[in-house]
Each structure stands twice: as C-alpha cells, then as structure tokens.
Write an enzyme that holds these catalytic residues in place. Sequence first.
Site, PDB file in Angstrom:
ATOM      1  N   ASN A   1      -4.094   8.807   4.659  1.00 29.53           N
ATOM      2  CA  ASN A   1      -2.860   8.284   5.246  1.00 29.53           C
ATOM      3  C   ASN A   1      -2.854   8.248   6.767  1.00 29.53           C
ATOM      4  OD1 ASN A   1      -1.684   7.915   2.727  1.00 29.53           O
ATOM      5  ND2 ASN A   1      -0.645   9.904   2.724  1.00 29.53           N
TER       6      ASN A   1
ATOM      7  N   ARG B   1       0.822  -1.218   0.000  1.00 27.88           N
ATOM      8  CA  ARG B   1       0.000   0.000   0.000  1.00 27.88           C
ATOM      9  C   ARG B   1       0.856   1.268   0.000  1.00 27.88           C
ATOM     10  NH1 ARG B   1      -3.814   2.467   4.474  1.00 27.88           N
ATOM     11  NH2 ARG B   1      -5.382   3.522   3.177  1.00 27.88           N
TER      12      ARG B   1
HETATM   13  C1  HEM Z   1      -9.275   1.471  -5.925  1.00 28.19           C
HETATM   14  C2  HEM Z   1      -9.202   2.403  -4.994  1.00 28.19           C
HETATM   15  C3  HEM Z   1      -8.741   2.102  -3.594  1.00 28.19           C
HETATM   16  C4  HEM Z   1      -9.352   2.518  -2.457  1.00 28.19           C
HETATM   17  C5  HEM Z   1     -10.607   3.372  -2.371  1.00 28.19           C
HETATM   18  C6  HEM Z   1      -8.598   1.983  -1.355  1.00 28.19           C
HETATM   19  C7  HEM Z   1      -8.915   2.191  -0.022  1.00 28.19           C
HETATM   20  C8  HEM Z   1      -8.335   1.512   1.035  1.00 28.19           C
HETATM   21  C9  HEM Z   1      -8.743   1.629   2.395  1.00 28.19           C
HETATM   22  C10 HEM Z   1      -9.841   2.540   2.921  1.00 28.19           C
HETATM   23  C11 HEM Z   1      -7.991   0.773   3.130  1.00 28.19           C
HETATM   24  C12 HEM Z   1      -8.071   0.536   4.635  1.00 28.19           C
HETATM   25  C13 HEM Z   1      -7.232   1.588   5.349  1.00 28.19           C
HETATM   26  C14 HEM Z   1      -7.513   1.634   6.840  1.00 28.19           C
HETATM   27  O1  HEM Z   1      -8.636   1.346   7.251  1.00 28.19           O
HETATM   28  O2  HEM Z   1      -6.589   2.004   7.596  1.00 28.19           O
HETATM   29  C15 HEM Z   1      -7.082   0.134   2.225  1.00 28.19           C
HETATM   30  C16 HEM Z   1      -6.152  -0.812   2.593  1.00 28.19           C
HETATM   31  C17 HEM Z   1      -5.253  -1.375   1.718  1.00 28.19           C
HETATM   32  N1  HEM Z   1      -5.074  -1.030   0.393  1.00 28.19           N
HETATM   33 FE1  HEM Z   1      -6.335   0.058  -0.726  1.00 28.19          FE
HETATM   34  N2  HEM Z   1      -7.551   1.252  -1.834  1.00 28.19           N
HETATM   35  C18 HEM Z   1      -7.587   1.303  -3.192  1.00 28.19           C
HETATM   36  C19 HEM Z   1      -6.654   0.759  -4.059  1.00 28.19           C
HETATM   37  C20 HEM Z   1      -5.523   0.088  -3.656  1.00 28.19           C
HETATM   38  C21 HEM Z   1      -4.424  -0.260  -4.523  1.00 28.19           C
HETATM   39  C22 HEM Z   1      -4.320   0.127  -5.996  1.00 28.19           C
HETATM   40  C23 HEM Z   1      -3.524  -0.935  -3.751  1.00 28.19           C
HETATM   41  C24 HEM Z   1      -2.194  -1.499  -4.140  1.00 28.19           C
HETATM   42  C25 HEM Z   1      -1.865  -1.878  -5.354  1.00 28.19           C
HETATM   43  C26 HEM Z   1      -4.088  -1.036  -2.424  1.00 28.19           C
HETATM   44  C27 HEM Z   1      -3.536  -1.715  -1.381  1.00 28.19           C
HETATM   45  C28 HEM Z   1      -4.074  -1.793  -0.110  1.00 28.19           C
HETATM   46  C29 HEM Z   1      -3.611  -2.719   0.913  1.00 28.19           C
HETATM   47  C30 HEM Z   1      -2.572  -3.802   0.713  1.00 28.19           C
HETATM   48  C31 HEM Z   1      -4.336  -2.439   2.066  1.00 28.19           C
HETATM   49  C32 HEM Z   1      -4.169  -3.081   3.454  1.00 28.19           C
HETATM   50  C33 HEM Z   1      -3.052  -2.311   4.176  1.00 28.19           C
HETATM   51  C34 HEM Z   1      -2.731  -2.822   5.567  1.00 28.19           C
HETATM   52  O3  HEM Z   1      -3.321  -3.795   6.055  1.00 28.19           O
HETATM   53  O4  HEM Z   1      -1.854  -2.191   6.202  1.00 28.19           O
HETATM   54  N3  HEM Z   1      -5.278  -0.375  -2.402  1.00 28.19           N
HETATM   55  N4  HEM Z   1      -7.301   0.609   0.956  1.00 28.19           N
END
Ligand code: HEM
Length: 326
Positions: free
Chosen positions: A97, A65
Amino acid sequence: MAASSSSSLSSVVMVVLLLWLAALASAQLSPTFYSRSCPRALATIKAAVTAAVAQEPRMGASLLRLHFHDCFVQGCDASVLLNDTATFTGEQTAFPNVGSIRGFAVVDNIKARVEAVCPRTVSCADILAVAARDSVVALGGPSWRVLLGRRDSTTASLSQANSDLPAPSLNLTGISGLVGAFANKSLSQTDLVALSGAHTIGLSQCQNFRAHIYNDTNINSGFAAQRRANCPAAAGNGDSNLAPLDAATPTAFDNAYYRNLVSRRGLLHSDQELFNGGATDRLVRTYASNPSSFNRDFAAAMIKMGNISPLTGSQGQIRVACSKVN
Ligand code: HEM
Ligand SMILES: *[C@@H]1O[C@H](CO)[C@@H](O)[C@H](O)[C@H]1NC(C)=O
Ligand SMILES: *[C@@H]1O[C@H](CO)[C@@H](O)[C@H](O)[C@H]1NC(C)=O
Ligand SMILES: *[C@@H]1O[C@H](CO)[C@@H](O)[C@H](O)[C@H]1NC(C)=O
Ligand SMILES: *[C@@H]1O[C@H](CO)[C@@H](O)[C@H](O)[C@H]1NC(C)=O
C-alpha cells in the site's frame, strides 16, 4: 468401518453447515439495501466518480484497486481507509500500500456528498464497492449490480495487509503463489485470471516490474528494452518511475491486457505468470479473443470479491468520515 463412515457423515454435515453459514453471511447483502434509506446514494456516488475519472482517468484505476485492497484484508470493511494516528496503526503503511494506493481524497469527497443527502446511512465499504463498479463503467468496461449492506470496521490489520495482498513477484502456483492467495479468499483460478484483467487500466512503479524486465525470460525483448529505458536496473534508481500496466490502451477498460499477455508484454511478473505455459494459458487466450466472456467473468468475480467477509447487521459502524472511526 462404522467409525469411518460416521466420521465422513459428520464431515459432510460440517461442510453443509459451513456452506449454509457462508451463504447466510453474503445473503445479507442486497442490491436494494439503500432504496428506502437513501434512494439517492447510488446516483450521488456515480456523479462524483464520473467527474473524478473525467478529470483524471487514472483515478478510475486507483478507486478499483482500493476496493481490492480493502476486500483482501479483513474482508470488505473499509479498513484500508483508516489513517494511522498516534494510537492506531492502520494498513496504509503496509508494503503493497505505502506510496502506492491512492484516491483517498476522492473517497472523502464522495462520502461528504453522501453524508449531505443521508447522514450516517451509507458505509464507506459500500462506497468503495460502488465506486469500483462506476470506475470500470466510466472507462468503458462492463457493469453489474453491486450488492450492498456492508458496514465499516473499527479495526485494521497491518500484518494481514502484508501477508494477504499478493506481491507482483509471485508465481502462479506453489506454496504462497497467486492461485493460493486467491483460494485463501475463496476465489477460484478463473476469478484470479478475470480479476487480474483490472490491470487493463492504471500504472505501476518501476520497483514493481524491474526484476521482470531485467531477469525474466518469458517477455518480449523489444518490450523489455522499451521499459528498461525508464526503469534503471539498480535498486534505488527511478524506483517510482511509472509505466502503464496495459500500454496498448492504458485508460480503456477492455481485454487488451490479455492480448498483451499472449504477446508476452505483461508488465508485472505476476501478470505474465498467467500466460507462462501453465493451467491458466487457455483462459487467457479465451479472454484475449472474446471480450464479452472477459466482461461477464470479470463482473461475476467482482461480485464474489465484494462478498468477502462483510460486516453486516449491527456489526461495525457506519463511519461519518471514512478515514477515522467514529
Ligand atoms: C493478482 C494479483 C495482483 C497483484 C500481484 C497486483 C499487483 C499490483 C501492483 C504491483 C500494482 C502497481 C502498484 C504500484 O506500482 O504503485 C498494481 C496496480 C493496480 N492493480 Fe493490481 N495486483 C493484483 C490484482 C489486482 C486486482 C484483483 C485488482 C482489482 C480487481 C487490481 C487492480 C489494480 C489497478 C487498477 C492498478 C493500477 C492502480 C493505479 O494506477 O493507481 N489488481 N497491482
Ligand atoms: C487522513 O489522511 C489524509 C491524507 O494523509 C488527510 O487528507 C485526511 O484529512 C486524514 N483524515 C483525518 C480524519 O485526519
Ligand atoms: C518462482 O519460481 C522461480 C523458478 O521456479 C523461483 O526461482 C522463484 O523463487 C519463485 N518465486 C517466488 C516468489 O516464489
Ligand atoms: C491466508 O489467510 C490467513 C488469514 O488471513 C493468513 O494468515 C495467511 O497468511 C493467508 N495465506 C496466504 C497463502 O495468503
Ligand atoms: C537479476 O538477477 C541477478 C542474479 O540473480 C541479480 O543479481 C540482480 O539483482 C537481478 N536484477 C534485477 C533487476 O532484479
């Protein structure tokens, strides 16, 4: 007539010129960039990532991420890693972030090890790109050759982090929807669907899926009830309670994310938007039933994302410590 055909000719010339410039910018990245200057760079990063993920599988998700949040803001230039100081405002307090991105200590540790073998040679932006790939591999996902040669910014943009990182409340289409946010970074609808498959690993906080599990209709009712049990309806209660983005196989990089979407078990509103009766339903079904097609498209899309506006040549710098400019 003459005027309109000459203006369409000049716009063709313009497009060709822009495509050429874009190709030139990314052509400067190369998979062998460090093979002479730091032959041990890639192995050093991989060893550190593998150890960190073995200790805590979620770290693989967090590192993946970080690369995404880096690339969508000013391009892949490690701007996300810069700490705030009394005189500098970075990106870490932006809404997408703050209290959410993690893995900084692991990146600092990787950078220290790489500095020990090759001082002032390997950029933090490249470390993020390689660590993202190595994280995916460590959790059982596909591999790809990472293009290298990015340099690190001396600036960051809080406002662009707030405007350009997509929010989980976004719809698929429409003004400022998911498709638009990715198109803004020259990423296609296919890239959007493939890259969202990163949500096959990692966790989300209740505040980011509350509205989906209480108010959306495109959700499996048993799944919604299960998630509500640890995510109270009222804002301010349990906001940071965690749930897996892919409850089926939370620490395996596989295609279960897409099977969840087909059974209406997407955790985020933005996840389920990819399978909600729109143009991306077909591709979600393809990835749900065909893991190798997902793996191939994910790897290709990661390379595209890694190509977003890199600093190259003599632009920027090679930071000695990733969290501050030299
Ligand atoms: C398509 C639009 C996207 C949205 C709206 C989005 C949104 C989010 C949100 C809200 C979270 C949870 C954060 C939290 O609650 O602290 C998250 C986690 C995550 N996102 Fe996305 N994301 C998107 C695309 C992506 C992309 C393109 C990647 C990587 C290629 C990605 C990788 C991750 C990963 C791996 C997590 C888990 C992180 C962790 O457990 O520390 N996301 N994302
Ligand atoms: C940046 O912040 C992190 C965590 O807040 C801290 O551990 C690190 O030492 C800081 N880096 C610098 C150069 O101050
Ligand atoms: C998404 O679409 C719904 C229904 O069409 C609308 O009510 C909502 O405001 C939209 N959300 C965003 C963030 O644009
Ligand atoms: C597109 O990118 C520009 C430049 O970073 C930004 O100002 C704008 O808000 C972005 N638009 C969308 C829809 O994300
Ligand atoms: C659900 O929608 C209602 C009506 O719009 C709103 O008052 C409530 O705050 C929403 N609940 C959540 C958890 O988003």
